[in-house]
Design a protein around this motif. Structure first.
Motif, mmCIF file in Angstrom:
data_model
loop_
_atom_site.group_PDB
_atom_site.id
_atom_site.type_symbol
_atom_site.label_atom_id
_atom_site.label_comp_id
_atom_site.label_asym_id
_atom_site.label_seq_id
_atom_site.Cartn_x
_atom_site.Cartn_y
_atom_site.Cartn_z
ATOM 1 N N ARG A 7 42.312 -11.795 4.747
ATOM 2 C CA ARG A 7 41.163 -11.013 5.225
ATOM 3 C C ARG A 7 41.597 -10.016 6.293
ATOM 4 O O ARG A 7 42.446 -10.314 7.131
ATOM 5 C CB ARG A 7 40.111 -11.962 5.799
ATOM 6 C CG ARG A 7 38.780 -11.343 6.171
ATOM 7 C CD ARG A 7 37.799 -12.458 6.537
ATOM 8 N NE ARG A 7 36.447 -11.960 6.743
ATOM 9 C CZ ARG A 7 35.938 -11.680 7.939
ATOM 10 N NH1 ARG A 7 36.673 -11.873 9.028
ATOM 11 N NH2 ARG A 7 34.710 -11.224 8.049
ATOM 12 N N ILE A 8 41.007 -8.830 6.256
ATOM 13 C CA ILE A 8 41.163 -7.842 7.326
ATOM 14 C C ILE A 8 39.814 -7.700 8.017
ATOM 15 O O ILE A 8 38.787 -7.559 7.345
ATOM 16 C CB ILE A 8 41.604 -6.473 6.783
ATOM 17 C CG1 ILE A 8 42.984 -6.567 6.122
ATOM 18 C CG2 ILE A 8 41.628 -5.420 7.890
ATOM 19 C CD1 ILE A 8 43.419 -5.276 5.435
ATOM 20 N N THR A 29 34.953 -5.222 7.071
ATOM 21 C CA THR A 29 35.854 -6.297 6.655
ATOM 22 C C THR A 29 36.374 -6.032 5.251
ATOM 23 O O THR A 29 35.734 -5.344 4.454
ATOM 24 C CB THR A 29 35.149 -7.667 6.673
ATOM 25 O OG1 THR A 29 34.038 -7.630 5.766
ATOM 26 C CG2 THR A 29 34.662 -8.006 8.075
ATOM 27 N N ILE A 53 45.412 -0.509 11.537
ATOM 28 C CA ILE A 53 45.476 -1.827 10.898
ATOM 29 C C ILE A 53 46.919 -2.292 10.785
ATOM 30 O O ILE A 53 47.235 -3.472 10.996
ATOM 31 C CB ILE A 53 44.813 -1.777 9.507
ATOM 32 C CG1 ILE A 53 43.293 -1.594 9.641
ATOM 33 C CG2 ILE A 53 45.121 -3.045 8.709
ATOM 34 C CD1 ILE A 53 42.590 -1.331 8.319
ATOM 35 N N ALA A 64 41.804 -4.497 15.153
ATOM 36 C CA ALA A 64 42.028 -4.501 13.708
ATOM 37 C C ALA A 64 42.929 -5.692 13.438
ATOM 38 O O ALA A 64 44.118 -5.660 13.771
ATOM 39 C CB ALA A 64 42.673 -3.199 13.258
ATOM 40 N N VAL A 66 44.588 -8.723 10.973
ATOM 41 C CA VAL A 66 45.020 -9.121 9.635
ATOM 42 C C VAL A 66 45.211 -10.636 9.662
ATOM 43 O O VAL A 66 46.038 -11.140 10.420
ATOM 44 C CB VAL A 66 46.327 -8.417 9.242
ATOM 45 C CG1 VAL A 66 46.795 -8.885 7.867
ATOM 46 C CG2 VAL A 66 46.161 -6.904 9.275
ATOM 47 N N GLU A 67 44.403 -11.327 8.884
ATOM 48 C CA GLU A 67 44.423 -12.797 8.887
ATOM 49 C C GLU A 67 44.269 -13.351 10.295
ATOM 50 O O GLU A 67 44.919 -14.314 10.703
ATOM 51 C CB GLU A 67 45.683 -13.330 8.215
ATOM 52 C CG GLU A 67 45.765 -12.965 6.740
ATOM 53 C CD GLU A 67 46.799 -13.756 5.951
ATOM 54 O OE1 GLU A 67 46.615 -13.905 4.734
ATOM 55 O OE2 GLU A 67 47.783 -14.217 6.574
ATOM 56 N N PHE A 71 48.546 -7.044 13.318
ATOM 57 C CA PHE A 71 49.611 -6.967 12.312
ATOM 58 C C PHE A 71 50.989 -7.246 12.907
ATOM 59 O O PHE A 71 51.805 -7.961 12.301
ATOM 60 C CB PHE A 71 49.602 -5.586 11.650
ATOM 61 C CG PHE A 71 50.679 -5.413 10.613
ATOM 62 C CD1 PHE A 71 50.471 -5.845 9.317
ATOM 63 C CD2 PHE A 71 51.899 -4.828 10.934
ATOM 64 C CE1 PHE A 71 51.461 -5.705 8.353
ATOM 65 C CE2 PHE A 71 52.900 -4.688 9.981
ATOM 66 C CZ PHE A 71 52.675 -5.128 8.683
ATOM 67 N N LEU A 81 51.162 -8.707 3.846
ATOM 68 C CA LEU A 81 50.514 -7.425 3.543
ATOM 69 C C LEU A 81 51.542 -6.425 3.037
ATOM 70 O O LEU A 81 52.591 -6.233 3.653
ATOM 71 C CB LEU A 81 49.809 -6.896 4.795
ATOM 72 C CG LEU A 81 48.956 -5.637 4.649
ATOM 73 C CD1 LEU A 81 47.837 -5.620 5.702
ATOM 74 C CD2 LEU A 81 49.786 -4.363 4.795
ATOM 75 N N ILE A 154 47.643 -9.285 0.599
ATOM 76 C CA ILE A 154 46.820 -8.107 0.884
ATOM 77 C C ILE A 154 47.592 -6.854 0.482
ATOM 78 O O ILE A 154 48.793 -6.748 0.755
ATOM 79 C CB ILE A 154 46.476 -8.010 2.384
ATOM 80 C CG1 ILE A 154 45.806 -9.296 2.886
ATOM 81 C CG2 ILE A 154 45.577 -6.807 2.658
ATOM 82 C CD1 ILE A 154 45.698 -9.371 4.402
ATOM 83 N N VAL A 156 47.273 -2.621 1.062
ATOM 84 C CA VAL A 156 46.612 -1.500 1.728
ATOM 85 C C VAL A 156 47.242 -0.225 1.184
ATOM 86 O O VAL A 156 48.444 0.011 1.374
ATOM 87 C CB VAL A 156 46.769 -1.576 3.257
ATOM 88 C CG1 VAL A 156 46.212 -0.318 3.919
ATOM 89 C CG2 VAL A 156 46.074 -2.820 3.813
#
Length: 302
Positions: A7-8, A29, A53, A64, A66-67, A71, A81, A154, A156
């Motif tokens: 999840r972001i 999200t 992100i 932002a 990430v999990e 990041f 990711l 993930i 992106v």
């Protein structure tokens, strides 16, 4: 603490460059199992948001995650990711296979993964060609292969359809859907609105750095429906008959046609017949994603 959810979560994200506010209090999200489209005109803040992100740009405020973590604090980020911000930066004389072997070593994945991702993106037959001879579309596929090396949860992607021919775009659409259906997450930024309309489960639309819509694709534009354009002998009589049937969205266009919202051609035609009004033409006009996007962003397509 990292939660391994795929999840972001973006919350209150803002970024100023001097006096320019590139992103303003942005929140959305990206959920596993879904393709999330990230839409906005050129200069709306999409790429800046993606860079925040990915930890490449420091936010002025907001987060932002990430999990559940920034990041840059991820353990083995390449396995969490995969990202494609631009299909550039390849050494022109290096083959695709050699490029991927170098990247695989950098993130600690076995060499056999290189052949797997080359097959996934359709570059197996061209793996030993110098990247300098690749088309833009082939470079896009190689960039995606690089992002997939760590088998991430993930993806992106920033404008991944650039340079792809129609067959390549269809392939990309199917690939992203399959990736999401496996329980993983996709965030894809694009200006190709019609393509996003075919591939995304939900969308985030930003304009001048702020979110103007987020949610399921079906709800984009607040449920605005299509309309029927009708040319007839007696527009006033037909308009009155349509209103009597409960169709309140009836307008007269400059060319004399009636625009009837929330109806289909059969209903309008039957109403005209019952009212004794001769009809010379009926056209059903669907409100597509591009029209809705222009309405949401004040007519700026980017």
């Amino acid at each position: 603490m990292q939660d391994h959810s795929g999840r972001i979560a973006v919350d209150g994200l803002s970024k100023r460059f001097g006096t320019v506010e590139a992103v303003r209090d942005l929140g959305f999200t990206v959920e596993p199992g879904l393709v999330t489209g990230f839409l906005g005109p050129n200069g709306s803040g999409k790429t800046t948001t993606l860079r925040m992100i990915l930890g490449l740009v420091v936010p002025t405020s907001g987060t932002a995650l990430v999990e559940g973590v920034p990041f840059e604090t991820l353990v083995s980020p390449g396995r969490v990711l995969g990202a494609v911000l631009e299909a550039q930066g390849f050494h022109p004389s290096r083959t695709a296979r050699r490029h991927l072997l170098v990247c695989a070593a950098a993130i600690g994945v076995p060499d056999r993964r290189v052949d797997e991702v080359l097959g996934l993106v359709g570059l197996a037959a061209d793996a030993d060609r110098g990247v300098g001879g690749y088309s833009l579309g082939m470079k896009q596929r190689l960039a995606l292969a690089t992002a997939l090396l760590g088998d991430p949860r993930i993806l992106v992607l920033d404008e991944p359809g650039n340079g792809l021919d129609p067959a390549g775009i269809a392939w990309l659409r199917d690939f992203l859907r399959g990736f999401a259906r496996s329980g993983r997450s996709v965030l894809v930024s694009s200006h190709q609105l019609a393509e996003i309309g075919q591939s995304a489960d939900r969308v985030v639309v930003i304009h001048r750095g702020a979110c103007v819509y987020q949610g399921e694709l079906a709800g984009l534009g607040g449920g605005r429906r299509g309309r029927v354009l009708v040319r007839c002998a007696e527009p006033v009589t037909l308009a009155q008959a349509l209103v009597a049937k409960g169709l309140m969205e009836v307008d007269t266009l400059p060319d004399g046609r009636l625009a009837v919202g929330g109806a289909d051609a059969v209903l309008v035609g039957d109403t005209a017949l019952a009212a004794g009004v001769a009809v010379y033409g009926l056209v059903e006009e669907q409100v597509d994603l591009e029209q809705l996007f222009l309405q949401l962003t004040g007519g700026v397509a980017g």
